[in-house]
Scaffold this active site. Structure first.
Site, mmCIF file in Angstrom:
data_model
loop_
_atom_site.group_PDB
_atom_site.id
_atom_site.type_symbol
_atom_site.label_atom_id
_atom_site.label_comp_id
_atom_site.label_asym_id
_atom_site.label_seq_id
_atom_site.Cartn_x
_atom_site.Cartn_y
_atom_site.Cartn_z
ATOM 1 N N HIS A 181 0.817 -1.223 0.000
ATOM 2 C CA HIS A 181 0.000 0.000 0.000
ATOM 3 C C HIS A 181 0.849 1.271 0.000
ATOM 4 O O HIS A 181 0.362 2.346 -0.320
ATOM 5 C CB HIS A 181 -1.033 -0.011 1.135
ATOM 6 C CG HIS A 181 -0.486 0.299 2.484
ATOM 7 N ND1 HIS A 181 0.071 -0.651 3.292
ATOM 8 C CD2 HIS A 181 -0.413 1.458 3.187
ATOM 9 C CE1 HIS A 181 0.456 -0.095 4.431
ATOM 10 N NE2 HIS A 181 0.181 1.186 4.391
ATOM 11 N N ASP A 238 7.633 -7.565 8.231
ATOM 12 C CA ASP A 238 6.400 -6.777 8.150
ATOM 13 C C ASP A 238 6.620 -5.458 7.407
ATOM 14 O O ASP A 238 5.724 -4.991 6.697
ATOM 15 C CB ASP A 238 5.897 -6.491 9.575
ATOM 16 C CG ASP A 238 4.515 -5.852 9.609
ATOM 17 O OD1 ASP A 238 3.652 -6.291 8.823
ATOM 18 O OD2 ASP A 238 4.300 -4.917 10.411
ATOM 19 N N HIS A 243 7.648 -2.360 2.413
ATOM 20 C CA HIS A 243 7.507 -0.899 2.351
ATOM 21 C C HIS A 243 8.865 -0.177 2.258
ATOM 22 O O HIS A 243 9.060 0.690 1.418
ATOM 23 C CB HIS A 243 6.756 -0.364 3.573
ATOM 24 C CG HIS A 243 5.421 -1.022 3.805
ATOM 25 N ND1 HIS A 243 4.614 -1.445 2.783
ATOM 26 C CD2 HIS A 243 4.749 -1.322 4.948
ATOM 27 C CE1 HIS A 243 3.505 -1.966 3.287
ATOM 28 N NE2 HIS A 243 3.568 -1.904 4.593
#
Ligand code: BG6
Length: 491
Positions: A181, A238, A243
Site C-alpha cells: 500500500h 512486516d 515498504h
C-alpha cells in the site's frame, strides 16, 4: 501510466474476501466509497463482500453503517452518497475452504462474464491457496478476472515462491496484483514525478553529490491487537521486505524508458538485485534489532511489547530494525543507505532524507559550523511535504550563513482531501494498471536480500535490544550511523 486518472471505469464486480475484516472496514470500503463520491465508479460496479459471518446483505449493510462510519470523518461523509454507495454492496457467507460453498457467488456472478472481475484477498495468507482453488473449481475465473493480494507474501523466499506457484496455476502473471500500500501513497508517486519530471535533480542524484540517504518509517502505535500475527512476523518481514525496500528502489532506480508498468518494474528490480548482500557477521554489524519496553507519550503511559495481547513472555521478535545498506552500481557506489522502522517510536513519521555532500571549501562562517549539509527531505507522513534545506546569509550586518528550508506542503498547494493509498490501488486493479504493484520477480528479489539477514540473526543468536516506547529506538541504532560521523534526522 497515468499517475492520476479520473476516467470512469468499466463495469466491474469487486469480490472482497475478508469483507468483515479490519482492513476492509478501515481502508478498502472507505476507499471505494470516496471513489464513488468522485463519480469514478460506473453505475454497474458492484462490491461483493464475502466472509464467514452469518449476515445477509441487509444485515451486512447495517453492520457497515456502524463500523465504516467511524473511519470516515464527518467532513468527508455525505449521507446520500453513502446510501447510494451501499446499493452497490452485496454480501455472501462463504466457507472458502469448501468448494461447494462458492455456489452463491457463482449465482451472483452468472451472466456477467464480460465485466471486469476482481478477487481481492484481504485474508490470512494461509487462505490464499484455498480461495484460488475455490474460485477456479467454481469456474469463476474469466479472461478479465484479476486477483489482488495483501502482503505478507510468504515468510521467506521459498514460501513466497510456493504461494506464487499456486497462484500461477490459476491466474496468469498479468492477472496477479501484489499490493504494497506504500506504492499508493501520494508522495511515493510524487517521488517518481520529482525525479523524472524535473531535469534539476538528475545530475545531483549520484554518489558524487550525495553523501548518504536515510529512510525512516516510524510508528507511534504498538502491535494493536495483532500480537499473534506480529510475533510470528517481526519488523524485518512486516515492514522492511516490502515498504522500506519499495521506497528505497523508487528513490534509487535508473530513469525508466517510459512509464509503462514493465519499464518501471524492470528498473526497480535492478536496484533490488544490486543491493550488496548482508550475510553472516556483515549482517550483524550492519543491522540493529530492537524491541520496545513500557514507556510514555504525552497522553500517558503505554505497555511494553510483552504486555500486549498474545505475545509470549520470552518472545525475541523485533519491533524495530535499522540497517545500513549499499547499492553496488555506478550511480550509488559508496553511498550508505540507512533504513529504520519501528513500532512505538516517538512519533508517526515516514520520511526520506537525502543528505548532499558539503561544500568542498567554505569561505563563510556559519552559525552551526555547516554541521548539516544541504538536505532534501521527502515526508510521507504525518503531513506530505518536500523540503529543501539550503544555506542563506543571515539577515543583518555580518556575512554569516544560516540554514533555511524551502517548503512545499502538499496540503497548502492542493487543498484537497488526503487520499487513502488504497483509493488509487483499488482503481488500478479494476483498470488493469499493474505499475504500482509488485511483480513476482520483485518479491523474490526482496526476499533474497532479506533472508540472509534473518539467518545471520539466528546463527549469531542476535536478540533484540530493548528501547523505551516513545523514543527513537535502541541506542545501537545511533551507534550504527554515528560510526560514520552522521546522525539520524529527527527534527
Ligand atoms: C502494514 C504493517 O503493512 O503497514 C503494519 O503490517 C503497519 O504493521 C502498517 O502498521 C503501516 O502503514 P501506514 O500506512 O500506517 O504507514
Amino acid at each position: 501510466m497515468n499517475l492520476i486518472s479520473n476516467d470512469k471505469l468499466q463495469p466491474f464486480d469487486f469480490v472482497l474476501f475478508g469483507g468483515t475484516g479490519d482492513l476492509s472496514v478501515r481502508k478498502l470500503i472507505p476507499a471505494l466509497y470516496f471513489r464513488h463520491c468522485e463519480n469514478q465508479l460506473p453505475d454497474d460496479g458492484r462490491i461483493i463482500a464475502v466472509a464467514r459471518s452469518d449476515y445477509d446483505t441487509e444485515a451486512f449493510k447495517q453492520w457497515l453503517n456502524e463500523e465504516v462510519r467511524q473511519h470516515i470523518s464527518d467532513e468527508d461523509f455525505n449521507e446520500s452518497d453513502w446510501l447510494e454507495f451501499l446499493q452497490r454492496v452485496l454480501y455472501f457467507k462463504v466457507d472458502v475452504t469448501n468448494v461447494e460453498s462458492y455456489q452463491s457467488l457463482v449465482d451472483a456472478l452468472a451472466g456477467r462474464e464480460s465485466h471486469v472481475r476482481v478477487f481481492y484477498l484481504s485474508v490470512a495468507p494461509s487462505l490464499f491457496t484455498h480461495i484460488t482453488k475455490g474460485v477456479q473449481a467454481a469456474g469463476l475465473i474469466t479472461p478479465t478476472s484479476r486477483v489482488a493480494l495483501e502482503k505478507p507474501l510468504g515468510r521467506d523466499r521459498q514460501s513466497a515462491e510456493d504461494i506464487n506457484d499456486k497462484l500461477s496455476a490459476a491466474f496468469s502473471e498479468d492477472q496477479i496484483y501484489r499490493i504494497d500500500h506504500y506504492l499508493g501513497k501520494e508522495t511515493v508517486q510524487n517521488l517518481l514525478a520529482l525525479r523524472f519530471g524535473n531535469a534539476l535533480f538528475e545530475p545531483l542524484w549520484r554518489s558524487e553529490r550525495i553523501n548518504d540517504v536515510q529512510i525512516t518509517i516510524a510508528e507511534s502505535l504498538g502491535v494493536e491487537g495483532r500480537g499473534g500475527f506480529y510475533d510470528q512476523t517481526g519488523a524485518l518481514r512486516d515492514m522492511v521486505q516490502n515498504h522500506l525496500l519499495q521506497l528505497l528502489v523508487i528513490l534509487a532506480m535508473e530513469p525508466p524508458v517510459s512509464i509503462d508498468p514493465d519499464a518501471v518494474r524492470d528498473e526497480k528490480i535492478k536496484v533490488l538485485r544490486a543491493l550488496k548482500p548482508l550475510t553472516g557477521i556483515d549482517a550483524i554489524e550492519n543491522s540493529v534489532r530492537g524491541q520496545y519496553k513500557a514507556g510514555a507519550y504525552v497522553d500517558g503511559p503505554v505497555q511494553g511489547y510483552f504486555d500486549e495481547k498474545d505475545i509470549p513472555a520470552d518472545s525475541t521478535t523485533e519491533t524495530f530494525v535499522a540497517l545500513r545498506a549499499e547499492i553496488a552500481s555506478w550511480r550509488w557506489e559508496g553511498v550508505p543507505f540507512f533504513l529504520r522502522t519501528g513500532k512505538r517510536m516517538e512519533s508517526k513519521t515516514t520520511e526520506i532524507v537525502i543528505n548532499f555532500k558539503k561544500v568542498p571549501h567554505s569561505i563563510f562562517e556559519t552559525a552551526d559550523g555547516f554541521s548539516t549539509p544541504n538536505q532534501l527531505i521527502i515526508r510521507l507522513q504525518p503531513e506530505e511535504s518536500i523540503r529543501m534545506r539550503i544555506y542563506v546569509k543571515a539577515w543583518g550586518d555580518d556575512i554569516q550563513l544560516q540554514p533555511v528550508f524551502l517548503n512545499l506542503d502538499f496540503n497548502d498547494v492542493f487543498q484537497k482531501r488526503k487520499m487513502i493509498a488504497y483509493e488509487r490501488l483499488l482503481l488500478d486493479v479494476i483498470r488493469g494498471n499493474p505499475t504500482l504493484f509488485m511483480r513476482r520477480d520483485e518479491v523474490a528479489a526482496a526476499w533474497a536480500w532479506i533472508d540472509p539477514i534473518r539467518e545471520a540473526w539466528e546463527q549469531y543468536q542476535y536478540s533484540p535490544k530493548s528501547y523505551t516506547a516513545g523514543t527513537w529506538g535502541p541506542a545501537a541504532a545511533n551507534a550504527l550511523i554515528s560510526k560514520e560521523g552522521l546522525h539520524w534526522n529527527e527534527d
